[in-house]
Motif scaffolding. Structure first.
Motif, mmCIF file in Angstrom:
data_model
loop_
_atom_site.group_PDB
_atom_site.id
_atom_site.type_symbol
_atom_site.label_atom_id
_atom_site.label_comp_id
_atom_site.label_asym_id
_atom_site.label_seq_id
_atom_site.Cartn_x
_atom_site.Cartn_y
_atom_site.Cartn_z
ATOM 1 N N ARG A 35 -1.297 -9.805 -3.750
ATOM 2 C CA ARG A 35 -0.459 -9.906 -3.497
ATOM 3 C C ARG A 35 -0.276 -11.203 -2.225
ATOM 4 N N LYS A 36 0.244 -11.830 -2.357
ATOM 5 C CA LYS A 36 0.120 -13.039 -2.563
ATOM 6 C C LYS A 36 0.935 -13.392 -0.401
ATOM 7 N N GLY A 37 0.391 -14.138 0.814
ATOM 8 C CA GLY A 37 0.411 -14.226 1.789
ATOM 9 C C GLY A 37 -0.470 -13.105 2.667
ATOM 10 N N PHE A 38 -0.533 -13.667 3.850
ATOM 11 C CA PHE A 38 -1.591 -12.989 4.751
ATOM 12 C C PHE A 38 -0.964 -12.000 5.170
ATOM 13 N N LEU A 39 0.385 -11.968 5.958
ATOM 14 C CA LEU A 39 0.747 -9.826 5.476
ATOM 15 C C LEU A 39 1.263 -9.350 4.690
ATOM 16 N N ALA A 40 0.912 -9.746 3.601
ATOM 17 C CA ALA A 40 1.593 -8.579 2.440
ATOM 18 C C ALA A 40 -0.217 -8.110 2.361
ATOM 19 N N ARG A 41 -1.142 -9.254 2.579
ATOM 20 C CA ARG A 41 -2.374 -8.549 1.683
ATOM 21 C C ARG A 41 -2.821 -7.349 3.041
ATOM 22 N N LEU A 42 -2.861 -8.134 4.034
ATOM 23 C CA LEU A 42 -2.668 -6.511 5.427
ATOM 24 C C LEU A 42 -2.154 -5.182 5.323
ATOM 25 N N THR A 43 -0.928 -5.367 4.657
ATOM 26 C CA THR A 43 -0.225 -4.094 3.860
ATOM 27 C C THR A 43 0.010 -3.798 3.334
ATOM 28 N N ALA A 44 -0.959 -4.484 2.329
ATOM 29 C CA ALA A 44 -0.972 -3.651 0.919
ATOM 30 C C ALA A 44 -1.876 -2.691 0.813
ATOM 31 N N ARG A 45 -1.222 -1.700 -0.314
ATOM 32 C CA ARG A 45 -2.081 -0.396 0.167
ATOM 33 C C ARG A 45 -2.571 -0.139 -1.634
ATOM 34 N N GLU A 46 -3.705 1.304 -1.152
ATOM 35 C CA GLU A 46 -4.572 1.306 -2.831
ATOM 36 C C GLU A 46 -3.380 1.956 -3.447
ATOM 37 N N ILE A 47 -3.870 2.115 -4.886
ATOM 38 C CA ILE A 47 -3.005 2.132 -5.905
ATOM 39 C C ILE A 47 -3.221 3.573 -7.073
ATOM 40 N N ASP A 48 -2.928 4.971 -6.708
ATOM 41 C CA ASP A 48 -3.537 6.236 -7.223
ATOM 42 C C ASP A 48 -2.690 6.137 -8.708
ATOM 43 N N LEU A 49 -3.269 5.904 -9.573
ATOM 44 C CA LEU A 49 -2.589 6.159 -10.670
ATOM 45 C C LEU A 49 -3.735 6.916 -11.035
ATOM 46 N N ASP A 50 -2.126 8.546 -12.155
ATOM 47 C CA ASP A 50 -3.445 9.767 -12.113
ATOM 48 C C ASP A 50 -3.177 9.583 -14.137
ATOM 49 N N ALA A 51 -4.270 10.537 -14.485
ATOM 50 C CA ALA A 51 -4.174 10.872 -15.698
ATOM 51 C C ALA A 51 -3.814 12.069 -16.429
ATOM 52 N N SER A 52 -2.902 11.843 -17.175
ATOM 53 C CA SER A 52 -2.999 14.005 -17.081
ATOM 54 C C SER A 52 -3.046 13.988 -18.597
ATOM 55 N N ALA A 53 -3.146 14.779 -19.200
ATOM 56 C CA ALA A 53 -2.830 15.439 -20.528
ATOM 57 C C ALA A 53 -2.153 16.852 -20.870
ATOM 58 N N VAL A 54 -0.732 16.951 -21.965
ATOM 59 C CA VAL A 54 -0.151 18.008 -21.324
ATOM 60 C C VAL A 54 -0.279 18.600 -23.001
#
Length: 193
Positions: A35-54
């Motif tokens: 993320r660009k910008g100081f505030l954007a980096r401060l408010t960035a959240r981790e991303i939890d992608l989930d793999a599934s098999a149906v």
């Protein structure tokens, strides 16, 4: 030799010597977009992608493997565990699902692999995302499909492994969808069976 798949492309899961693959691994990797910008980096959240098999028998889902049900009821499909933050990106896999093709019950004719953003971020916030198929017996990458490219969707129907006359095949689907869990994706999955 790995094949870079495009949406809709299929690849046979037969070995070059005419034999069949026994165990394959569908790997998923990703990174949070910088993320660009100081505030954007401060408010960035981790991303939890989930793999599934149906697992499907015809049009009917008969089992699912995901972060809360790591092994199929018959033991043929196994999730290696949940990764809450990603980070492998172009390197190794953040989440993997192993499929013992010889042990998949005969009534199961398709296994659909999905990825969804459990934390709700869109793919615009993800970079270096991929899924890949490996021969688990020797670690050789057979096929790779890039999930990058942004988009306002929170999930993708990545690929499916299905029975054909000559054994198992894999098809890259790359269908955008919306949802935080595999259950949310079932109507979109149905269109690809």
């Amino acid at each position: 030799m790995s094949v870079n798949l495009s949406k809709g492309q299929k690849v046979s899961l037969s070995k070059s010597d005419g034999g069949a693959l026994s165990v394959v691994r569908m790997g998923l990797g990703w990174q949070a977009a910088r993320r660009k910008g100081f505030l954007a980096r401060l408010t960035a959240r981790e991303i939890d992608l989930d793999a599934s098999a149906v697992l499907f028998a015809g049009q009917q889902p008969v089992d699912v493997v995901f972060f809360n049900h790591l092994v199929s009821d018959d033991g043929s499909v196994r999730h290696t565990g949940d990764n809450l933050v990603g980070g492998a990106g172009q390197g190794g896999d953040d989440e993997s699902i192993l499929v013992d093709l010889a042990r998949v019950p005969v009534h199961v004719d398709q296994i659909v692999f999905t990825v969804n953003s459990f934390t709700g971020q869109t793919f615009q916030e993800v970079e270096n995302a991929f899924c890949r198929l490996l021969d688990e017996t020797n670690g050789q990458e057979l096929a790779r499909y890039s999930l990058s490219g942004g988009g306002s969707h929170t999930a993708q129907i990545m690929a499916k492994v299905f029975r054909s006359d000559g054994g198992w095949e894999m098809a890259a689907l790359g269908a955008p969808a919306h949802g935080r869990t595999f259950e949310d994706l079932m109507p979109t999955i149905a269109a690809h069976l």
